[in-house]
Enzyme design. Structure first.
Site, short mmCIF file in Angstrom:
data_model
loop_
_atom_site.label_atom_id
_atom_site.label_comp_id
_atom_site.label_asym_id
_atom_site.label_seq_id
_atom_site.Cartn_x
_atom_site.Cartn_y
_atom_site.Cartn_z
N ASP A 185 -12.59 4.43 -2.63
CA ASP A 185 -13.15 3.09 -2.75
C ASP A 185 -14.23 3.00 -3.83
O ASP A 185 -14.68 1.89 -4.16
CB ASP A 185 -13.78 2.65 -1.42
CG ASP A 185 -12.75 2.19 -0.41
OD1 ASP A 185 -11.70 1.66 -0.83
OD2 ASP A 185 -12.99 2.35 0.81
N ASP A 218 0.85 -1.21 0.00
CA ASP A 218 0.00 0.00 0.00
C ASP A 218 0.88 1.25 0.00
O ASP A 218 0.66 2.19 -0.78
CB ASP A 218 -0.89 0.06 1.25
CG ASP A 218 -1.88 -1.09 1.38
OD1 ASP A 218 -3.09 -0.85 1.42
OD2 ASP A 218 -1.43 -2.26 1.44
N ASP A 240 -6.59 4.71 -4.37
CA ASP A 240 -6.52 3.62 -3.40
C ASP A 240 -5.40 2.72 -3.90
O ASP A 240 -5.55 2.00 -4.89
CB ASP A 240 -7.85 2.85 -3.31
CG ASP A 240 -7.87 1.97 -2.07
OD1 ASP A 240 -6.79 1.61 -1.59
OD2 ASP A 240 -8.97 1.65 -1.59
#
Ligand code: AMP
Ligand code: MG
Length: 330
Positions: free
Chosen positions: A274, A48, A124
């Site tokens: 998201d 991430d 994201d």
């Protein structure tokens, strides 16, 4: 016809998502990279952080005045006493950006602390971190938001097939949409030209296929059962992590996708990263996305969809039937 790859934003987004997917896949092949708990208790991985650092670095290089709203920030990394996670993140970033220092990496990640305004990008870096850790579905999701509306979105889904299916030999797909220009896909590695993505034409609600989160805590499983009965005893929903659900739905691998409010977090508001890329991809493939009350998603309210509750997405044809069934839920 295809998307105009000379469009600088599209060109950038495709290249950036490809690099991020390459990072994520290199790390997924290693055994020393595990989930870490963030200070808000949600899971994060070295991937991430590394993906956000690399996408953000390329973004500011390409468009210097840009604003980025990313899911991650470097606060926990900078605060970690051992510095172990930051070392791992820096090592992988250096495989792509040779001279990167730890400080550079933190600064690039923090480019994502931009304030959402009239025109900004949202990222994201690993959507569906839990799916990523299970070696199941996840997505890299990058979108441009202008005037409260998503104008461009790219999803990289390394564990889907080239045709956006749940293919056992998945080699990955890149799905891209530009407002008014349709939804298109290409191979994640070695792009092989783009072909158009379109939703299913199924108009019979009783034979619709529903997609839902794997994580029961991200939805309301009892109400999904009720919806299935209300629509005519649907088959068991297909459970997938991340916005890979939008890619599958866009390409006709299902008709319905709901994000119901979980009993443990009834006031949850969706995060923009998201939903941004996934929603434009689906709309440009001919589908429809609203909240559970049928309102359009409003991306002009900051980091969350503060004016919306949950998400209702479909192939378009079955949208009203799905909203009507949602209205009958107890
Ligand atoms: P999915 O893989 O579709 O379950 O979605 C993953 C995303 O759900 C994560 O990126 C989180 O931001 C988000 N999420 C976290 N908690 C909740 C919740 N209570 N309800 C809905 N979504 C959530
Ligand atoms: Mg996410």
């Amino acid at each position: 016809m295809s998307l105009d790859l000379r469009m600088p934003e599209l060109n950038f987004a495709l290249a950036a998502v490809r690099v991020a997917a390459e990072v994520a896949e290199r790390l997924a092949a290693r055994t020393d990279v595990k989930g870490i708990e963030k200070s808000d208790l949600s899971p994060v991985t070295v991937a991430d952080y590394a993906c956000q650092a690399l996408v953000a670095k390329k973004l500011v290089e390409t468009f210097p005045a840009v604003v980025l709203v990313g899911e991650e920030d470097a606060g926990d990394l900078r605060a970690e006493a051992s510095g172990e996670t930051l070392s791992l993140v820096t090592d992988i970033v250096r495989e792509f950006e040779g001279g990167a220092s730890r400080e550079n990496v933190c600064d690039w990640i923090d480019v994502g602390n931009g304030e959402p305004g009239d025109r900004f990008w949202t990222l994201d870096p690993i959507d569906g971190t839990k799916g990523y850790l299970r070696k199941e579905q996840y997505a890299i999701a990058l979108a441009l938001i202008e005037g409260g509306e998503v104008s461009l979105g790219v999803l990289g889904c390394p564990n889907l097939g080239r045709d956006c299916t749940l293919d056992a030999d998945a080699k990955g797909v890149l799905v891209a949409a530009v407002r008014g220009e349709g939804c298109w896909r290409t191979a994640l590695k070695d792009g092989d030209g783009m072909d158009r993505v379109r939703v299913s034409t199924c108009a019979d609600s009783s034979s619709a296929r529903m997609l839902r989160s794997v994580e029961a805590g991200h939805t309301n499983v009892d109400q999904i059962g009720q919806l299935s009965e209300l629509l005519g005893s649907l088959a068991e929903p297909v459970c997938l992590d991340s916005q890979a659900k939008y890619a599958v739905l866009s390409a006709g691998g299902g008709e319905l996708l709901v994000r119901l409010l979980s009993p443990s977090k009834p006031d949850y508001r969706e995060k923009i990263w998201d939903q941004a890329a996934g929603s434009i991809v689906l709309e440009e493939a001919g589908g429809r996305v609203t909240d559970l009350a049928g309102r359009p998603l409003d991306f002009g309210q900051g980091r969350s969809l503060a004016r919306n509750r949950g998400v209702c997405a479909s192939n378009g044809i079955l949208h009203d039937a799905l909203l009507e069934a949602i209205g009958k839920l107890s």
